[in-house]
Design an enzyme around this catalytic site. Structure first.
Site, PDB file in Angstrom:
ATOM      1  N   LYS A 194       0.865  -1.192   0.000  1.00  0.00           N
ATOM      2  CA  LYS A 194       0.000   0.000   0.000  1.00  0.00           C
ATOM      3  C   LYS A 194       0.889   1.226   0.000  1.00  0.00           C
ATOM      4  O   LYS A 194       1.470   1.589   1.013  1.00  0.00           O
ATOM      5  CB  LYS A 194      -0.894  -0.021   1.248  1.00  0.00           C
ATOM      6  CG  LYS A 194      -2.217   0.698   1.084  1.00  0.00           C
ATOM      7  CD  LYS A 194      -2.146   2.197   1.036  1.00  0.00           C
ATOM      8  CE  LYS A 194      -1.911   2.844   2.391  1.00  0.00           C
ATOM      9  NZ  LYS A 194      -1.802   4.320   2.268  1.00  0.00           N
ATOM     10  N   GLU A 240       9.582   0.805  10.788  1.00  0.00           N
ATOM     11  CA  GLU A 240      10.666   1.779  10.617  1.00  0.00           C
ATOM     12  C   GLU A 240       9.998   3.137  10.744  1.00  0.00           C
ATOM     13  O   GLU A 240       9.234   3.544   9.878  1.00  0.00           O
ATOM     14  CB  GLU A 240      11.338   1.564   9.264  1.00  0.00           C
ATOM     15  CG  GLU A 240      12.738   2.119   9.214  1.00  0.00           C
ATOM     16  CD  GLU A 240      12.745   3.559   8.770  1.00  0.00           C
ATOM     17  OE1 GLU A 240      12.670   4.432   9.668  1.00  0.00           O
ATOM     18  OE2 GLU A 240      12.818   3.809   7.573  1.00  0.00           O
ATOM     19  N   CYS A 269      13.316  10.269   7.552  1.00  0.00           N
ATOM     20  CA  CYS A 269      13.158   9.763   8.906  1.00  0.00           C
ATOM     21  C   CYS A 269      14.463   9.817   9.677  1.00  0.00           C
ATOM     22  O   CYS A 269      14.480  10.028  10.875  1.00  0.00           O
ATOM     23  CB  CYS A 269      12.603   8.347   8.872  1.00  0.00           C
ATOM     24  SG  CYS A 269      13.503   7.285   7.752  1.00  0.00           S
ATOM     25  N   GLU A 326       9.795  15.597  16.058  1.00  0.00           N
ATOM     26  CA  GLU A 326      10.226  15.397  14.682  1.00  0.00           C
ATOM     27  C   GLU A 326       9.450  16.351  13.783  1.00  0.00           C
ATOM     28  O   GLU A 326       8.222  16.287  13.699  1.00  0.00           O
ATOM     29  CB  GLU A 326       9.954  13.947  14.245  1.00  0.00           C
ATOM     30  CG  GLU A 326      10.435  13.674  12.840  1.00  0.00           C
ATOM     31  CD  GLU A 326      10.169  12.244  12.374  1.00  0.00           C
ATOM     32  OE1 GLU A 326       9.120  11.686  12.746  1.00  0.00           O
ATOM     33  OE2 GLU A 326      11.010  11.698  11.643  1.00  0.00           O
TER      34      GLU A 326
END
Lengths: 807, 344
Positions: A197, A271, A305, A402
């Site tokens: 997906k 992750e 990331c 973040e």
């Protein structure tokens, strides 16, 4: 050429850069060929969504729609999973060499269509064509080449292991195509089939890739792509016939997936996010540091990331570095991502742009100094300039959260120890960069950083041969290298999923008892009262509350009473384990081996006594009990043997340098031992944990804890440092839950019932600790099931340290 | 870049061309880097991470590019920064004369017109020859203000007696050279005799008087990038007007990683002292694409001021033909052939 004549004379003076556009025409033509509308890719062909619902995917550089794609619903996911399931057995049964040929073909096809993939990626995502052309697409091809090799070698290199089954993969929008490769290549190499997906914002390259794969002859159903939003992803996660979920994305969604899959037996790799530190020591090459920062935080608009978003600078050189950094920022070019001479393109979507703006505003409001270059960003499309915060405290929002944008925060440190403390002062643990010309310093600091990847004097380097993945709330599992392959394999003896329930009903909830019922004593004197306490911090301690739990023989006789541990006892045990958690650092494996041998030696001397206890508790008969003790001694030898042999690796990555894959202990491990094999089971889990240097809080078999409580004295006499092993008896599921909920426990292994396993996996989501749950009883005496690398793998994290060299 | 500019950057002023032309001939005394006292600490403090530098060098040409009009304009600019060079053992007055003719008119008139560059006064920055050929070059360039540069001080190895090397500079100046390209004693670098290197370059500088001093580091023989950075620093401290990569005779010539290190050294020196030192890559630069890479390096690492002949030179010869071919391609849309352009 008339038009240009005046211009040349003018440019000759200004020496400006001009436009250098890459043509978008071939990619747009590909979209047009599909009528501007895309279905899912299921069973080897494009399939219209069962629901017929479409949504726009937008070019973030222009804010204009590129194409319409399908919103995947339950029927679509069902169809895709069914197609993957149908394809699975044939795909898994192919010889490795055949799968290798397919993966090799995919690598070649990616190279053949490299520019189309790059341009389409830039159009859909907004990242510069330089990056898609020079980084994303070459890394994609490299990933398939590398994993063609693993397909070829799987049987030889992973004997006793096979594919997991149907894998559901959910990927993010920041590296849409590269994440396809990272997910699909190892899955297919191992023999799994896939339902992928892609991200809602960036579905196009995954669809193009699926098309290319089909043209390359990949069998129908091996790779299926269902587009859609988060709801589609949820359906995939929840699908009962999916055996594993692999997800890359935000920690928030990762947590939800952890909870959703808890207790299902689905294998999971995550992750997730990061707030990665970028450490600069005062002996670093500061001009190179500046370029490193550019690669760290202004790569892909900071939407990475593992972006080095926290710049930690030694105080003495911050005054030199910051002006250099600002001068460099002034020279960065932001603009149309199809321009070959821009450094930064567009932010993926308005929602992301808004998030960046809000967080930057907050940073300013909280008192940090914000600096941006003097030039302006394009106004059409979603652009944000490179941004530098100085005077930031670790408590500031911009230092903790973040941002996922081109925003760098700077802090200073005085000493290496303070640098490490600041670097690790985050719930995340994905990556870190260390800049120093002193190899002693670099190699001292790198292992202390809580990060799955450490780049020394470099940053954001990736390669298929090197594992990538995080510690802490950055997720678990690795992608790339041998370590990544394990995530798509499972032991052959453990086929199927979630079918067993090894939980042996324990005694009823603890009864309050005095010294009333005691086994009849064969001697005239009354037996000396035996008090089983808890084993915490190297001492036998009384439980927090004065409750005892009866331990009975199979025929109901009361054998003894053990302490009823509670959450405070777990807390104390975790504290003790933490005090000991670095016990193995700086000590070779030989030291740990000696301890394990000594434990074996001391256990062996009391073998008959332990056999008697086992027999009394389980009624397993004397011979079986003696065999269990003997097997336990042997198992301790096994891990004493392993203690100096569970080596890391040096990965072959395409740089002049080494990438060290170091096996590091997880840290503080909680272990709930199985009910079957009360001694062997406990030791089979505890010993590998110790062998690689963890500190352990273990909950022995609930029904048969006496082998463990007698084991205290074995441990006490075996030179095991205090706190390395802590044992808390009591109600297994309740205590396991406390361990799973404890934010300072880094991993929990649970061997027991389905309800307990589910609870552990659910509770682990809070700090994303690693879990290993098994509800199917093992034959602990069988070395294939009861010992070996599987255990050591769970007891370690692989840290990849990239060290380019050359003077 | 927030640095102390000691003077207005001329390159930024529109219409500065005439003044720049005089500057190109001889750098005015008040603009020249006078050098600074020897400071060993500043030399030893330099840190160069080779892998990171190589990464920067590898990605510079992929991060920046110029196309169409911009490329044509940049290539014309590259010509104006050219030290058109011949340093062969078999050079004769005849070959030097041919070189100088090319220096006067580096691009065919019709081509220049087609590019709208007829008024740009595109000539090379200098002609660079051995001492013996200085008179021939001067004669061939008569009536122009193109300076003649002489390689000197025992070029290329630089191992002749020190007094001879100084006399060589004086002789070339007496012969009419206005720019002197000297070589350093590599042994000073390889043995860490930084003060000896300083003294050597200082002596060259004094011998040069008003002539422009370009110090060739022969980076291909300096073993490490750290040595390149340190040698750059010492040469600048000792008063170099330009630091130059190579003689063209070393096994490895001008490479972008070396360029990154040298331009950063120039930048640091400028930040710390305010003096601007020029940069000259030489050796192995043969294609227009490579010339553009070097211009990009200058613009990115040092800034627009370093895109003029006052602070940037390229030492080359056959490069010019490739640039002409690319210019013709831009002007006509057809790929060009070398024979269509008067040979160097």
């Amino acid at each position: 050429m008339e038009r240009s004549q005046a211009t040349i004379a003018a440019i000759f003076e200004t020496m400006d850069y001009g436009p250098a556009p890459e043509s978008e025409a071939p990619a747009l033509e590909w979209i047009t060929r599909h009528g501007g509308e895309f279905g899912h890719f299921i069973g080897g062909r494009s399939v219209r969504s069962a629901g017929g619902e479409l949504f726009d995917t937008v070019n973030p550089a222009t804010a204009r729609p590129l194409a319409r794609v399908s919103q995947g619903n339950a029927a679509d996911i069902d169809a895709a999973v069914a197609a993957a399931r149908a394809a699975f057995s044939a795909w898994a049964a192919l010889p490795g060499h055949a799968r290798a040929r397919y993966l090799y073909a995919l690598a070649r096809e990616v190279q053949k269509h490299s520019r189309l993939l790059a341009v389409l990626e830039t159009l859909d995502n907004g990242k510069p064509i330089r990056e898609t052309r020079d980084l994303d697409v070459p890394l994609v091809a490299r990933h398939f080449y590398h994993h063609a090799g693993w397909a070829q070698l799987r049987d030889a290199e992973f004997p006793g292991y096979g594919p997991v089954g149907v894998v559901g993969q959910i990927i993010p929008w920041n590296f849409p195509l590269l994440m396809v490769a990272w997910k699909v290549a190892p899955a297919l190499a191992a023999g799994n089939t896939v339902v992928l997906k892609p991200a809602e914002f960036t579905p196009l390259t995954a669809l193009l890739f699926a098309e290319i794969a089909a043209e390359a002859g990949l069998p129908a159903g091996v790779l299926n792509v269902v587009t859609g939003d988060g709801e589609t992803g949820k359906l995939l996660v929840a699908h009962p016939d999916v055996d594993k979920i692999a997800f890359t994305g935000s920690t928030e969604v990762g947590r939800a997936i952890r909870r959703a899959t808890a207790g299902t037996g689905k294998k999971l790799t995550l992750e997730l996010g990061g707030k990665s530190p970028f450490l600069v020591f005062d002996d670093a090459d500061l001009d190179s540091v500046v370029e490193g920062v550019v690669d760290a935080i202004w790569f892909n608009q900071g939407q990475v990331c593992c972006a080095g978003s926290r710049l930690l600078v030694q105080e003495g050189c911050a005054g030199r570095l910051v002006p250099k950094l600002r001068a460099r920022m002034e020279k960065l070019r932001v603009g149309s991502p199809l321009d070959k001479a821009v450094d930064m393109g567009a932010i993926v979507a308005p929602v992301q742009l808004e998030r960046i703006r809000t967080l930057v505003d907050k940073g300013v409001a909280e008192g940090a100094t914000m600096w941006q270059p003097s030039w302006a960003c394009p106004t059409e499309g979603y652009f944000y300039p490179p941004t530098l915060f100085t005077d930031v405290s670790p408590a500031a929002t911009v230092a903790q959260v973040e941002i996922f944008g081109p925003v760098l925060v700077t802090m200073t440190f005085r000493t290496p120890a303070e640098a490490v403390a600041l670097a690790n002062n985050t719930p995340y643990g994905l990556a870190a960069s260390v800049w120093t010309e002193n190899i002693n310093l670099a190699l001292d600091v790198a292992p202390q950083l809580k990060a799955g990847v450490v780049w020394v004097n470099c940053t954001n380097l990736f390669d298929a041969a090197s594992g990538f993945g995080g510690y802490r709330e950055s997720g678990f599992g690795r992608e790339g290298g041998r370590e990544g392959m394990w995530e798509y394999l499972k032991p052959e003896w453990d086929r199927g999923r979630g079918t067993g329930d090894g939980y042996v009903a324990a005694t009823a909830p603890h009864e309050l008892r005095g010294a009333a019922t005691r086994p009849p004593s064969p001697v005239p004197l009354p037996p000396i009262n035996r008090t089983y306490k808890l084993f915490i911090g190297g001492k036998q301690v009384r439980p927090d509350q004065g409750y005892a739990r009866p331990v009975r023989s199979p025929d109901g006789r009361l054998l003894a009473e053990v302490a009823e541990g509670n959450r405070k006892d777990i807390r104390n045990a975790v504290e003790a384990a933490h005090a000991a958690r670095d016990w193995a650092r700086g000590q070779g494996g030989h030291h740990r081996a000696q301890i394990l041998y000594y434990i074996a030696e001391n256990l062996s001397r009391r073998a008959a006594e332990f056999a008697g206890i086992l027999d009394a508790m389980t009624g397993c008969a004397e011979k079986a009990a003696a065999a269990e003790v003997a097997a336990t001694v042997a198992r301790l030898f096994t891990y004493a043997a392993w203690a100096d042999k569970y080596d890391g690796a040096v990965h072959h990555v395409p740089i002049r340098g080494v990438t060290l894959a170091m096996n590091e202990p997880v840290g503080v491990l909680g272990i709930a031992a199985p009910e079957e094999a009360p001694l062997l089971g406990l030791v089979s889990l505890m010993a590998p944990a110790i062998a690689v240097g963890n500190a352990v809080v273990a909950i022995p078999s609930e029904a048969h804890p006496l082998a463990a409580t007698e084991f205290y004295s074995v441990l006490e006499t075996s030179d095991l440092p205090a706190g390395v092993v802590n044992l808390v008896t009591g109600a297994k599921d309740a205590l396991s839950r406390v361990l799973a909920e404890h934010d300072d426990v880094e991993g929990v292994w649970y061997f027991g019932g389905a309800a307990g396993a589910t609870a552990v996996e659910e509770a682990s989501a809070a700090n994303m600790k690693r879990t290993w749950v098994a509800t199917r009883p093992r034959d602990w005496s069988d070395p294939r099931q009861g010992e070996g690398r599987e255990f050591l793998r769970h007891a370690t994290e692989v840290k990849n340290i990239w060290i380019p060299y050359g003077e | 870049m927030k640095v102390t500019h000691r003077e207005t950057p001329l390159a930024h002023r529109p219409g500065a061309a005439p003044e720049e032309r005089t500057l190109r001939v001889a750098v005015r005394a008040d603009r020249r880097n006078p050098g600074v006292p020897f400071d060993l600490d500043s030399v030893l403090a330099l840190r160069v991470n080779r892998s990171a530098v190589e990464r920067r060098a590898a990605t510079l040409p992929t991060r920046r590019t110029v196309k169409k009009e911009w490329q044509a304009a940049w290539l014309l600019r590259a010509i104006t920064c050219l030290d058109l060079t011949t340093l062969q053992g078999d050079d004769t007055p005849g070959t030097v004369q041919r070189l100088c003719a090319k220096a006067r008119r580096p691009v065919r008139e019709d081509l220049l017109r087609a590019l709208g560059g007829a008024d740009l006064d595109v000539t090379v920055a200098a002609v660079c020859v051995y001492h013996a050929l200085v008179p021939a070059a001067l004669q061939a360039l008569e009536g122009t203000d193109i300076p003649v540069a002489a390689v000197s001080t025992g070029f290329p190895a630089g191992l002749s007696p020190f007094a001879e090397r100084l006399r060589e500079i004086q002789a070339s100046l007496a012969a009419g050279a206005r720019e002197i390209d000297v070589v350093i004693t590599r042994a000073h670098v390889l043995t860490g005799e930084w003060e000896a290197l300083y003294d050597e370059v200082r002596a060259f500088r004094e011998a040069c008087g008003d002539a422009l001093l370009k110090v060739i580091l022969a980076t291909g023989e300096l073993a490490t990038l750290t040595n390149v950075a340190r040698a750059s620093r010492v040469a600048m401290m000792a008063g170099a007007d330009f630091i130059k990569t190579s003689t063209g005779k070393e096994p490895v010539n001008a490479t972008l990683p070396v360029g990154v290190v040298m331009t950063r050294a120039i930048r640091t020196y400028h930040e710390e002292t305010g003096w601007s030192v020029g940069f000259k890559p030489a050796g192995g630069i043969r294609t227009a694409r490579t010339a553009l890479d070097w211009l990009i390096l200058m613009k990115e690492e040092l800034g627009d001021r370093w895109l003029r002949a006052t602070l940037f030179r390229i030492g080359a010869s056959t490069l010019l033909t490739d640039i002409e071919r690319q210019l013709e391609h831009f002007a006509t849309g057809r790929y060009s052939a070398a024979y269509r352009h008067p040979m160097v």
